[in-house]
Design a protein around this motif. Structure first.
Motif, short mmCIF file in Angstrom:
data_model
loop_
_atom_site.label_atom_id
_atom_site.label_comp_id
_atom_site.label_asym_id
_atom_site.label_seq_id
_atom_site.Cartn_x
_atom_site.Cartn_y
_atom_site.Cartn_z
N VAL A 91 50.85 35.06 78.42
CA VAL A 91 50.96 34.34 77.15
C VAL A 91 49.69 34.64 76.36
N THR A 92 49.84 35.32 75.23
CA THR A 92 48.70 35.76 74.44
C THR A 92 48.70 35.06 73.09
N THR A 93 47.57 34.47 72.75
CA THR A 93 47.39 33.88 71.43
C THR A 93 46.15 34.50 70.80
N ALA A 94 46.32 35.12 69.66
CA ALA A 94 45.20 35.77 68.99
C ALA A 94 45.49 35.81 67.50
N ARG A 95 44.45 35.93 66.74
CA ARG A 95 44.57 35.91 65.28
C ARG A 95 45.47 37.03 64.79
N THR A 96 46.07 36.80 63.64
CA THR A 96 46.90 37.83 63.03
C THR A 96 46.04 39.05 62.69
N GLY A 97 46.65 40.22 62.77
CA GLY A 97 45.92 41.45 62.50
C GLY A 97 44.99 41.88 63.61
N SER A 98 45.16 41.28 64.81
CA SER A 98 44.24 41.59 65.91
C SER A 98 44.76 42.66 66.85
N GLY A 99 45.95 43.18 66.58
CA GLY A 99 46.47 44.26 67.42
C GLY A 99 47.41 43.79 68.52
N LYS A 100 48.08 42.63 68.31
CA LYS A 100 48.98 42.12 69.36
C LYS A 100 50.17 43.03 69.59
N THR A 101 50.69 43.66 68.52
CA THR A 101 51.88 44.51 68.70
C THR A 101 51.60 45.64 69.68
N LEU A 102 50.49 46.34 69.50
CA LEU A 102 50.14 47.40 70.45
C LEU A 102 49.79 46.82 71.81
N ALA A 103 49.26 45.59 71.84
CA ALA A 103 48.90 44.99 73.11
C ALA A 103 50.11 44.80 74.01
N ALA A 146 44.98 30.42 66.16
CA ALA A 146 44.10 31.54 65.80
C ALA A 146 44.51 32.04 64.43
N GLY A 147 43.56 32.47 63.64
CA GLY A 147 43.90 32.91 62.29
C GLY A 147 42.91 33.90 61.74
N ALA A 148 42.95 34.08 60.45
CA ALA A 148 42.13 35.10 59.80
C ALA A 148 40.75 34.52 59.51
N SER A 149 39.85 34.60 60.47
CA SER A 149 38.53 33.98 60.30
C SER A 149 37.66 34.75 59.33
N ASP A 150 37.97 36.00 59.03
CA ASP A 150 37.16 36.79 58.12
C ASP A 150 37.54 36.56 56.65
N ALA A 174 57.37 34.84 48.51
CA ALA A 174 58.28 34.70 49.65
C ALA A 174 58.26 33.29 50.21
N THR A 175 59.29 32.98 50.96
CA THR A 175 59.28 31.80 51.81
C THR A 175 58.48 32.15 53.07
N ASP A 176 58.44 31.23 54.02
CA ASP A 176 57.64 31.46 55.22
C ASP A 176 58.18 32.60 56.09
N ILE A 177 59.30 33.17 55.71
CA ILE A 177 59.82 34.34 56.42
C ILE A 177 58.78 35.46 56.46
N ALA A 178 57.94 35.54 55.42
CA ALA A 178 56.93 36.61 55.35
C ALA A 178 55.66 36.27 56.10
N GLY A 179 55.55 35.04 56.60
CA GLY A 179 54.34 34.66 57.31
C GLY A 179 54.32 35.10 58.75
N ARG A 180 55.46 35.54 59.25
CA ARG A 180 55.58 35.82 60.68
C ARG A 180 55.42 37.29 60.99
N SER A 225 48.15 32.45 56.18
CA SER A 225 46.77 32.87 55.91
C SER A 225 46.46 34.21 56.56
N GLY A 226 47.10 34.47 57.69
CA GLY A 226 46.82 35.68 58.43
C GLY A 226 47.35 36.95 57.83
N ARG A 227 48.04 36.86 56.69
CA ARG A 227 48.48 38.10 56.03
C ARG A 227 47.29 38.84 55.41
N THR A 228 46.17 38.14 55.17
CA THR A 228 45.01 38.79 54.55
C THR A 228 43.86 38.88 55.54
N ALA A 229 42.85 39.64 55.18
CA ALA A 229 41.66 39.85 56.03
C ALA A 229 42.05 40.36 57.41
#
Length: 419
Positions: free
Chosen positions: A35-47, A213-217, A304-310, A336-340
């Protein structure tokens, strides 16, 4: 472990593994459920894709008998994950709503990796067109959404079918940017002593067991406005964000109706930009056209609706704007994780009207400090008489109860499955 598994970093093509990749990939290659939880944009898909490639899974097969099954909550995310899998030279297809049965068979037949949405996957499993006897590895991407009540029954049925049909018990991985504590007990019913990997941001959430977890930058801002001035305000911020060539902005609205209406208005306010709407009632061709416009730079504004947040990944999102406050802290984090992403800068902007101050206070309390904009005196000046109410996500029940709880689903659940 084979030499290829030892050399999994070669699949990154010279890139340094992100923290989530460095922790999750070795655990998955050891055969552990994760079970992995990490900020968006952190490379989970390749993980979660690299372990499949390193183990030699996901090759071409006969019929619809995948070795790897990946479940996503939206069609757009399914297409995105499929494309990343193909970049790793995996044989990948998708099964989602919005395409004909003939196109689905052409897309999915012979593919060792199938990426799909719950409703369509379950439908083909029930019809015995999708055979799970060869499945060795199952991934839930955006697992918190998939284990909420809108998808829980279908996802539970798919996981039970995989465990019943497969020759050996499939390995299970779950990944998300948010994973509320109550969902972990649901997840673990489908997993064998899962390894928990939380790559979190600074600042503990209000509930310690929750992981947000989110976009801390990103730079997090809040601007007060009114209903009448909302679109003029956002147009001003969009012009500033897009003053330089390239990049895009993502605007979130609460409902499909608001997406349509605001897209039309913003087209007038921003005549030199193409405003691209995205919501669940759009047919698949229009949804794919929207994503193509954005990725090719022909449009620089997505509303968009929240469909684009995922999990949707767009190039250089400079600004995320909450035109409406998210219903939950989890949704706020995903938006929020769509940016940074991937080390790039970005701004996360809440546009707050007096009618939504009470909801914002509820969401803010549950956010890690690192994701909160500076507090303003006005946001605490709440007039109860004018506060808007929004539907909140229900606390998930255990799968057994959800399965027994009445017919196949309410209207809301059916709408979510059709994504």
């Amino acid at each position: 472990m084979t030499d290829k598994q030892h050399n999994w970093q070669a699949l990154l093509q010279g890139r340094t593994p992100t923290p989530v990749q460095a922790q999750a990939i070795p655990a998955l290659l050891r055969g552990e459920d994760v079970v992995t939880t990490a900020r968006t944009g952190s490379g989970k898909t390749l993980a979660f894709l690299i372990p499949a490639a390193a183990r030699g899974l996901g090759r071409a097969v006969r019929g619809m008998q995948p070795e790897v099954l990946i479940i996503t909550p939206t069609r757009e995310l399914a297409v995105q994950v499929r494309d990343v899998a193909r970049e790793l030279n995996l044989s990948a297809g998708r099964i989602t709503g919005g395409i004909t049965p003939q196109a689905t068979r052409a897309e999915a037949t012979g593919k060792g990796v199938i990426v799909g949405t719950p409703g369509r996957l379950k439908d083909l499993i029930t019809k015995r067109e999708l055979n799970l006897s060869r499945v060795q590895y199952v991934v839930l991407d955006e697992a918190d959404e998939l284990l909420s009540l809108g998808f829980l029954r279908d996802v539970g049925d798919i996981l039970r079918a995989a465990q019943a049909q497969a020759r050996t018990r499939p390995q299970v991985a779950m990944a998300s940017a948010t994973f509320p504590a109550e969902l972990r007990s649901v997840a673990e019913q489908f997993m064998n002593r899962p390894t928990r990997i939380d790559v979190n941001v600074p600042g503990a959430p209000a509930v310690p067991q929750d992981v947000l977890a989110g976009a801390s930058d990103a730079t997090h801002l809040l601007v007060h406005t009114t209903r009448d001035d909302l679109l003029d305000t956002v147009a001003e911020h969009v012009r500033t964000a897009l003053a330089a060539p390239g990049g895009c902005v993502v605007l979130f609205s609460r409902t499909k109706h608001l997406v349509k209406r605001r897209a039309q208005k913003l087209t007038t306010l921003l005549p030199h930009e193409v405003v691209a709407p995205l919501e669940g009632n759009m047919d698949q061709k229009k949804r794919e056209r929207t994503m193509t416009l954005l990725r090719e730079g022909q449009s620089r504004i997505l509303i968009a609706t929240d469909i684009a947040g995922r999990g949707i990944d767009l190039p250089e999102v400079r600004l995320v704007v909450h035109l409406d406050v998210a219903s939950t802290a989890e949704d706020h984090v995903h938006r929020s994780g769509r940016t940074a992403r991937a080390g790039q800068p970005g701004t996360n902007l809440v546009l707050l009207t007096p009618e939504q101050r009470q909801l914002w206070q509820s969401v803010r309390r549950k956010l890690p400090q690192a994701l909160q904009p500076p507090v303003t005196p006005e946001e605490k000046q709440i007039d109860p008489a004018i506060q808007e109410t929004q539907g909140r996500k229900q606390t998930p029940r255990p799968p057994q109860q959800a399965t027994r709880g009445g017919p196949a689903g309410s209207t809301a659940n059916a709408q979510r499955r059709r994504r």
